[in-house]
Design a protein around this motif. Structure first.
Motif, PDB file in Angstrom:
ATOM      1  N   MET A   1      38.907  68.110  35.669  1.00 32.67           N
ATOM      2  CA  MET A   1      37.476  68.415  35.677  1.00 32.67           C
ATOM      3  C   MET A   1      36.639  67.141  35.732  1.00 32.67           C
ATOM      4  O   MET A   1      35.561  67.119  36.329  1.00 32.67           O
ATOM      5  N   THR A   2      37.124  66.061  35.126  1.00 33.65           N
ATOM      6  CA  THR A   2      36.416  64.774  35.189  1.00 33.65           C
ATOM      7  C   THR A   2      36.391  64.252  36.619  1.00 33.65           C
ATOM      8  O   THR A   2      35.361  63.775  37.116  1.00 33.65           O
ATOM      9  N   ILE A   3      37.533  64.340  37.299  1.00 33.13           N
ATOM     10  CA  ILE A   3      37.608  63.918  38.699  1.00 33.13           C
ATOM     11  C   ILE A   3      36.663  64.759  39.544  1.00 33.13           C
ATOM     12  O   ILE A   3      35.900  64.240  40.371  1.00 33.13           O
ATOM     13  N   ALA A   4      36.689  66.072  39.331  1.00 32.25           N
ATOM     14  CA  ALA A   4      35.861  66.986  40.124  1.00 32.25           C
ATOM     15  C   ALA A   4      34.374  66.710  39.936  1.00 32.25           C
ATOM     16  O   ALA A   4      33.623  66.654  40.914  1.00 32.25           O
ATOM     17  N   LYS A   5      33.951  66.542  38.698  1.00 34.06           N
ATOM     18  CA  LYS A   5      32.512  66.341  38.462  1.00 34.06           C
ATOM     19  C   LYS A   5      32.029  65.009  39.023  1.00 34.06           C
ATOM     20  O   LYS A   5      30.938  64.921  39.582  1.00 34.06           O
TER      21      LYS A   5
END
Length: 276
Positions: free
Chosen positions: A107-111
């Motif tokens: 989710m960190t990569i995606a955001k």
């Protein structure tokens, strides 16, 4: 596999009649016409002499799709939110800590990827392949895969949010597929609470179908690009300058692309010196 009960008979969902959108049929017609044009050209090598496909009745139809964009406040809320194994319980139900840690990383990569797209207005095919060489001297420079003239660079100032992401040590080249990015940015927006009810409609078959959905359900990789273009426009950046990034050829097509409400347009006008 889902089933529905109809007239006391069990019917498989895939056997039910499908009602496709006007835009879906339009894309099929466009492909058919292109194939027919190519197959009917080439002199002696052409494969047919049929010209019926050129009939004006066999035309590509389309309708403006209901889409959303994220405001600057919403984008900054995404930037400020840091996923942890505790605050993702809204979307990650498993008690397994290792799986939760994987979800936090994803989710960190995606955001971060999404925010880079939202503050550059680049297509996902472009912002997802950026590297350090593209982010030098306070500008992001890249050759878009499509939308601009061949071999023409696009240069975009690095927004403070993007600058903070780059300085945080985030590895900009971290790979992520479009499908995973689509899924995980929805999860991010759901955790943050971007859940306003949005009414969307489209023609299916010959019927106008309206649905109410929470905003996070409508967020995708393309929302980043649309948000970037819309927020730049609302900030007063001239259309022609934004079009240099988005690749729109005419201001008419660009204004159809961005998403601003009548109220937002009125506030934009109110700030112009003409109304002062």
């Amino acid at each position: 596999r889902k089933f529905v009960l109809s007239q006391k008979r069990i019917i498989k969902e895939e056997d039910l009649p499908k009602k496709y959108s006007i835009n879906y049929f339009g894309s099929l017609i466009k492909c058919i016409k292109h194939v027919m044009t190519v197959a009917g050209s080439g002199g002696r090598a052409k494969l047919h002499n049929n010209t019926d496909y050129k009939n004006s009745d066999f035309k590509v139809q389309s309708e403006t799709a209901d889409t959303v964009y994220l405001s600057l406040d919403e984008l900054k809320a995404i930037h400020a939110w840091q996923p942890t194994v505790y605050n993702i319980s809204e979307v990650i139900k498993t008690p397994n800590v290792e799986l939760r840690m994987r979800a936090v990383k994803a989710m960190t990569i995606a955001k971060n990827k999404f925010l880079i797209g939202a503050f550059t207005a680049l297509r996902v095919s472009d912002f997802n392949r950026l590297s350090e060489v593209n982010t030098r001297e306070k500008f992001i420079r890249i050759k878009p895969k499509k939308g601009t003239r061949k071999n023409e660079d696009v240069a975009i100032p690095i927004h403070p949010v993007v600058g903070e992401i780059l300085k945080s040590g985030f590895e900009i080249t971290t790979p992520i597929s479009d499908q995973k990015l689509n899924k995980q940015i929805k999860q991010v927006c759901r955790c943050i609470g971007i859940n306003d009810l949005v009414s969307v409609s489209r023609t299916e078959g010959n019927e106008l179908v309206e649905r109410n959905q929470q905003k996070w359900e409508l967020i995708s990789t393309h929302t980043a690009r649309r948000s970037g273009a819309t927020n730049m426009y609302l900030a007063g950046i001239p259309s022609i300058s934004i079009m240099k990034i988005t690749g729109h050829k005419t201001e008419k097509s660009f204004l159809k692309y961005i998403k601003i409400s009548q109220e937002e347009n009125a506030r934009l006008l109110a700030g112009h010196k003409f109304f002062q």
